[in-house]
Design a protein around this motif. Structure first.
Motif, PDB file in Angstrom:
ATOM      1  N   ILE A 108      -4.457   7.314   9.998  1.00  0.00           N
ATOM      2  CA  ILE A 108      -3.110   6.888  10.377  1.00  0.00           C
ATOM      3  C   ILE A 108      -2.110   7.666   9.523  1.00  0.00           C
ATOM      4  O   ILE A 108      -2.037   7.472   8.304  1.00  0.00           O
ATOM      5  CB  ILE A 108      -2.934   5.375  10.167  1.00  0.00           C
ATOM      6  N   SER A 109      -1.385   8.563  10.150  1.00  0.00           N
ATOM      7  CA  SER A 109      -0.430   9.377   9.401  1.00  0.00           C
ATOM      8  C   SER A 109       0.666   8.505   8.805  1.00  0.00           C
ATOM      9  O   SER A 109       1.087   8.705   7.672  1.00  0.00           O
ATOM     10  CB  SER A 109       0.195  10.438  10.319  1.00  0.00           C
ATOM     11  N   LEU A 110       1.132   7.540   9.597  1.00  0.00           N
ATOM     12  CA  LEU A 110       2.149   6.598   9.117  1.00  0.00           C
ATOM     13  C   LEU A 110       1.835   5.214   9.660  1.00  0.00           C
ATOM     14  O   LEU A 110       1.719   5.029  10.870  1.00  0.00           O
ATOM     15  CB  LEU A 110       3.545   7.030   9.581  1.00  0.00           C
ATOM     16  N   LEU A 111       1.687   4.252   8.760  1.00  0.00           N
ATOM     17  CA  LEU A 111       1.536   2.845   9.136  1.00  0.00           C
ATOM     18  C   LEU A 111       2.851   2.151   8.805  1.00  0.00           C
ATOM     19  O   LEU A 111       3.284   2.138   7.659  1.00  0.00           O
ATOM     20  CB  LEU A 111       0.394   2.184   8.367  1.00  0.00           C
ATOM     21  N   GLN A 112       3.470   1.597   9.829  1.00  0.00           N
ATOM     22  CA  GLN A 112       4.751   0.894   9.647  1.00  0.00           C
ATOM     23  C   GLN A 112       4.509  -0.582   9.954  1.00  0.00           C
ATOM     24  O   GLN A 112       4.083  -0.934  11.051  1.00  0.00           O
ATOM     25  CB  GLN A 112       5.787   1.487  10.592  1.00  0.00           C
ATOM     26  N   ILE A 113       4.785  -1.455   8.985  1.00  0.00           N
ATOM     27  CA  ILE A 113       4.514  -2.878   9.162  1.00  0.00           C
ATOM     28  C   ILE A 113       5.845  -3.612   9.222  1.00  0.00           C
ATOM     29  O   ILE A 113       6.505  -3.806   8.203  1.00  0.00           O
ATOM     30  CB  ILE A 113       3.637  -3.429   8.026  1.00  0.00           C
ATOM     31  N   ASP A 114       6.239  -3.995  10.430  1.00  0.00           N
ATOM     32  CA  ASP A 114       7.526  -4.643  10.634  1.00  0.00           C
ATOM     33  C   ASP A 114       7.365  -6.161  10.591  1.00  0.00           C
ATOM     34  O   ASP A 114       7.519  -6.864  11.589  1.00  0.00           O
ATOM     35  CB  ASP A 114       8.142  -4.185  11.957  1.00  0.00           C
ATOM     36  N   MET A 115       7.014  -6.651   9.417  1.00  0.00           N
ATOM     37  CA  MET A 115       6.863  -8.082   9.156  1.00  0.00           C
ATOM     38  C   MET A 115       7.407  -8.361   7.759  1.00  0.00           C
ATOM     39  O   MET A 115       7.346  -7.492   6.878  1.00  0.00           O
ATOM     40  CB  MET A 115       5.392  -8.511   9.199  1.00  0.00           C
ATOM     41  N   CYS A 116       7.903  -9.565   7.560  1.00  0.00           N
ATOM     42  CA  CYS A 116       8.413  -9.932   6.238  1.00  0.00           C
ATOM     43  C   CYS A 116       7.288  -9.920   5.196  1.00  0.00           C
ATOM     44  O   CYS A 116       6.155 -10.309   5.490  1.00  0.00           O
ATOM     45  CB  CYS A 116       9.046 -11.322   6.272  1.00  0.00           C
ATOM     46  N   SER A 117       7.626  -9.466   4.000  1.00  0.00           N
ATOM     47  CA  SER A 117       6.741  -9.553   2.824  1.00  0.00           C
ATOM     48  C   SER A 117       5.368  -8.928   3.048  1.00  0.00           C
ATOM     49  O   SER A 117       4.380  -9.368   2.460  1.00  0.00           O
ATOM     50  CB  SER A 117       6.565 -11.019   2.408  1.00  0.00           C
ATOM     51  N   ALA A 118       5.289  -7.883   3.865  1.00  0.00           N
ATOM     52  CA  ALA A 118       3.987  -7.303   4.198  1.00  0.00           C
ATOM     53  C   ALA A 118       3.591  -6.143   3.292  1.00  0.00           C
ATOM     54  O   ALA A 118       2.415  -5.758   3.277  1.00  0.00           O
ATOM     55  CB  ALA A 118       3.967  -6.843   5.648  1.00  0.00           C
ATOM     56  N   ILE A 119       4.538  -5.575   2.544  1.00  0.00           N
ATOM     57  CA  ILE A 119       4.165  -4.505   1.625  1.00  0.00           C
ATOM     58  C   ILE A 119       3.814  -5.150   0.297  1.00  0.00           C
ATOM     59  O   ILE A 119       4.640  -5.302  -0.601  1.00  0.00           O
ATOM     60  CB  ILE A 119       5.297  -3.465   1.478  1.00  0.00           C
ATOM     61  N   ASN A 120       2.581  -5.573   0.218  1.00  0.00           N
ATOM     62  CA  ASN A 120       2.082  -6.212  -0.995  1.00  0.00           C
ATOM     63  C   ASN A 120       0.705  -5.656  -1.333  1.00  0.00           C
ATOM     64  O   ASN A 120       0.094  -4.920  -0.544  1.00  0.00           O
ATOM     65  CB  ASN A 120       2.069  -7.739  -0.843  1.00  0.00           C
ATOM     66  N   TYR A 121       0.255  -5.989  -2.512  1.00  0.00           N
ATOM     67  CA  TYR A 121      -0.961  -5.387  -3.061  1.00  0.00           C
ATOM     68  C   TYR A 121      -2.172  -5.595  -2.144  1.00  0.00           C
ATOM     69  O   TYR A 121      -2.964  -4.670  -1.928  1.00  0.00           O
ATOM     70  CB  TYR A 121      -1.240  -5.989  -4.438  1.00  0.00           C
ATOM     71  N   GLU A 122      -2.323  -6.776  -1.586  1.00  0.00           N
ATOM     72  CA  GLU A 122      -3.483  -7.080  -0.748  1.00  0.00           C
ATOM     73  C   GLU A 122      -3.473  -6.263   0.542  1.00  0.00           C
ATOM     74  O   GLU A 122      -4.509  -5.724   0.959  1.00  0.00           O
ATOM     75  CB  GLU A 122      -3.523  -8.580  -0.428  1.00  0.00           C
ATOM     76  N   VAL A 123      -2.322  -6.169   1.198  1.00  0.00           N
ATOM     77  CA  VAL A 123      -2.227  -5.398   2.445  1.00  0.00           C
ATOM     78  C   VAL A 123      -2.444  -3.914   2.166  1.00  0.00           C
ATOM     79  O   VAL A 123      -3.152  -3.219   2.914  1.00  0.00           O
ATOM     80  CB  VAL A 123      -0.858  -5.634   3.120  1.00  0.00           C
ATOM     81  N   LEU A 124      -1.853  -3.396   1.098  1.00  0.00           N
ATOM     82  CA  LEU A 124      -2.024  -1.984   0.757  1.00  0.00           C
ATOM     83  C   LEU A 124      -3.484  -1.670   0.419  1.00  0.00           C
ATOM     84  O   LEU A 124      -4.012  -0.624   0.811  1.00  0.00           O
ATOM     85  CB  LEU A 124      -1.125  -1.611  -0.420  1.00  0.00           C
ATOM     86  N   THR A 125      -4.145  -2.574  -0.283  1.00  0.00           N
ATOM     87  CA  THR A 125      -5.558  -2.371  -0.612  1.00  0.00           C
ATOM     88  C   THR A 125      -6.397  -2.258   0.660  1.00  0.00           C
ATOM     89  O   THR A 125      -7.321  -1.435   0.745  1.00  0.00           O
ATOM     90  CB  THR A 125      -6.080  -3.534  -1.480  1.00  0.00           C
ATOM     91  N   ALA A 126      -6.058  -3.068   1.666  1.00  0.00           N
ATOM     92  CA  ALA A 126      -6.807  -3.065   2.921  1.00  0.00           C
ATOM     93  C   ALA A 126      -6.531  -1.829   3.762  1.00  0.00           C
ATOM     94  O   ALA A 126      -7.443  -1.254   4.369  1.00  0.00           O
ATOM     95  CB  ALA A 126      -6.470  -4.321   3.724  1.00  0.00           C
ATOM     96  N   ALA A 127      -5.267  -1.381   3.799  1.00  0.00           N
ATOM     97  CA  ALA A 127      -4.869  -0.336   4.738  1.00  0.00           C
ATOM     98  C   ALA A 127      -4.877   1.072   4.163  1.00  0.00           C
ATOM     99  O   ALA A 127      -5.129   2.043   4.891  1.00  0.00           O
ATOM    100  CB  ALA A 127      -3.465  -0.652   5.267  1.00  0.00           C
ATOM    101  N   ALA A 128      -4.597   1.212   2.880  1.00  0.00           N
ATOM    102  CA  ALA A 128      -4.394   2.537   2.284  1.00  0.00           C
ATOM    103  C   ALA A 128      -5.546   3.525   2.503  1.00  0.00           C
ATOM    104  O   ALA A 128      -5.286   4.718   2.691  1.00  0.00           O
ATOM    105  CB  ALA A 128      -4.093   2.397   0.789  1.00  0.00           C
ATOM    106  N   PRO A 129      -6.821   3.103   2.494  1.00  0.00           N
ATOM    107  CA  PRO A 129      -7.893   4.087   2.693  1.00  0.00           C
ATOM    108  C   PRO A 129      -7.826   4.825   4.021  1.00  0.00           C
ATOM    109  O   PRO A 129      -8.477   5.873   4.174  1.00  0.00           O
ATOM    110  CB  PRO A 129      -9.168   3.220   2.615  1.00  0.00           C
ATOM    111  N   TYR A 130      -7.061   4.320   4.980  1.00  0.00           N
ATOM    112  CA  TYR A 130      -7.006   4.923   6.310  1.00  0.00           C
ATOM    113  C   TYR A 130      -5.646   5.564   6.610  1.00  0.00           C
ATOM    114  O   TYR A 130      -5.415   5.998   7.741  1.00  0.00           O
ATOM    115  CB  TYR A 130      -7.311   3.857   7.372  1.00  0.00           C
ATOM    116  N   CYS A 131      -4.764   5.608   5.621  1.00  0.00           N
ATOM    117  CA  CYS A 131      -3.378   6.018   5.879  1.00  0.00           C
ATOM    118  C   CYS A 131      -2.940   7.157   4.966  1.00  0.00           C
ATOM    119  O   CYS A 131      -3.547   7.415   3.921  1.00  0.00           O
ATOM    120  CB  CYS A 131      -2.419   4.844   5.660  1.00  0.00           C
TER     121      CYS A 131
END
Length: 330
Positions: free
Chosen positions: A159-182
Motif C-alpha cells: 500500500i503506497s498510501l494508507l489513509q484512515i479517515d476515522m477519529c483517533s486512528a493514528i495510534n500505536y496499535e493501528v500503526l503496528t498492524a498496518a505499517a509492515p504493508y505500507c
C-alpha cells in the motif's frame, strides 16, 4: 518484382508486430489504483453518500482507476470508477458485511485480480468508536489485528498510501498492524470532521503521486487542514513514514511497560486513558533508570523520521507528536 513484394510483406509484418507489442505493453502497464473502503453507521450515512458523489466527480480529473466499496442501510455497493464511467461490480463481492477481515481481503484481492496495480492508495472510512473499534456499526467493528490479518492474506500487497479517515486512528496499535504493508500512512490521532475530506480535490492531487510520493501526501495533508479550518474542528493530522515507524518500533516497545506503570498526569493526556505517545514518553525524562532515559532521548531524536509532517488546527494540540497510545484499561 517478386522480391519487392516479399520485402513489402515483410515490412508490413514487422509493423504489425511492433503495433501489437506496443498495445500489449500499454495494456500491461501498471496502474495507480485508489481504493475506498467505507462503512456508514447511522451517524455517517449522509456523509458517506456525499463522499461517494465527490469520488465520482473527482474521477473525471483523476488519471488512475478508482474502486469503491461501501456499506450503508441499503446494503453493500462495490463499483469501479474511471473518468466518470461507473461499473457496478457488486455481484463480484459476495459478502454479508464489510466489517470482516475476510471481506477486506476479498475486496483487495479482487482489485489485484482485475488490475495491474503499480501504486495502491487505500482509503478507509467510518467510525472509530473508542479503543480502536474501527468501522463501528451496530455493535460490530474491526480491530487493528483484523487489519493486519486482512492485509497479510493478500499476496504481494503493498500500500503506497494508507489513509484512515476515522477519529483517533493514528495510534500505536493501528500503526503496528498496518505499517509492515505500507509506505505512508495519513490520519489523525484525535477527532476529525466527518465532512472534512474533499475527495474530489484529493483525486486531482493524486495524479502526481508516481512522480513524488512524499510531496503528494503532504499536499493531501494541506487539503485536510484547509477543510478542517473551515469547519473549526479540533483536528490534528499526521503523515507517518511506515519505514520510520518500523525502524523505531522496537525502541518504543521496550519502554512501553515503563510508560504504562508511570503515573501520567500532564498535557500528554488526550482523553481518559488515551495519550499522545511522544509527550507521554517525554514525561518519563526524569525517571531514575538511565537506560530508559537514553532510549527516550534516541526516540525523540528520531521522531521526525516517524512523523514526517503534522498539522494541528488549534494551539492546544500544537505540541502533539502525531501518534496516540491507549494505556491499559484499569
Amino acid at each position: 518484382m517478386r522480391i519487392k513484394l516479399l520485402l513489402l510483406a515483410l515490412v508490413v509484418l514487422l509493423l504489425v508486430a511492433l503495433l501489437w507489442q506496443y498495445d500489449y505493453e500499454s495494456e500491461s502497464e501498471g496502474r495507480v489504483v485508489v481504493a475506498f473502503y467505507m462503512v456508514a453507521n447511522q451517524k455517517l450515512e449522509e456523509d458517506i453518500a456525499e463522499d461517494y458523489q465527490e469520488i465520482v466527480e473527482g474521477s473525471y480529473n483523476c488519471s488512475g482507476v478508482i474502486y469503491v466499496a461501501y456499506q450503508s442501510e441499503s446494503g453493500i455497493t462495490f463499483r469501479r470508477v474511471e473518468r466518470g464511467e461507473v461499473t457496478d461490480l457488486s455481484s463480484t463481492l459476495q459478502v454479508p458485511t464489510l466489517i470482516s477481515r475476510y471481506s477486506m481481503q476479498s475486496f483487495l484481492s479482487t482489485i489485484y485480480r482485475m488490475e495491474n496495480v503499480e501504486e495502491l492508495i487505500l482509503i478507509l472510512g467510518g467510525e472509530n468508536s473508542g479503543r480502536n473499534r474501527l468501522f463501528y456499526r451496530e455493535g460490530s467493528f474491526l480491530t487493528p489485528e483484523d487489519l493486519n490479518s486482512a492485509f497479510s492474506m493478500v499476496g504481494g500487497l503493498r500500500i503506497s498510501l494508507l489513509q484512515i479517515d476515522m477519529c483517533s486512528a493514528i495510534n500505536y496499535e493501528v500503526l503496528t498492524a498496518a505499517a509492515p504493508y505500507c509506505n505512508f500512512i495519513i490520519g489523525s490521532e484525535i477527532e476529525i470532521h466527518s465532512k472534512g475530506h474533499r475527495y474530489d480535490k484529493e483525486l486531482l492531487v493524486l495524479n502526481d503521486f508516481q512522480r513524488d510520493r512524499l510531496l503528494t501526501t503532504e499536499r493531501i495533508l494541506d487539503i485536510f487542514t484547509a477543510e478542517h479550518r473551515y469547519y473549526r474542528t479540533n483536528a490534528q493530522f499526521s503523515l507517518v513514514s511506515a519505514e520510520g515507524f518500523l525502524e523505531w518500533r522496537d525502541e518504543i516497545e521496550a519502554i512501553l511497560a515503563e510508560l504504562e506503570s508511570h503515573q501520567i498526569e500532564n498535557e500528554s493526556v488526550i482523553k481518559g486513558d488515551y495519550v499522545d505517545l511522544r509527550l507521554a514518553l517525554e514525561s518519563l525524562a526524569d525517571v531514575s533508570n538511565k537506560t530508559v532515559r537514553e532510549r527516550i532521548g534516541r526516540i525523540m531524536g528520531g521522531w521526525q523520521s516517524i512523523v514526517v509532517k503534522s498539522c494541528a488546527m488549534t494551539e492546544e494540540y500544537s505540541r502533539m507528536g502525531g501518534i496516540g497510545y491507549y494505556l491499559p484499561e484499569m
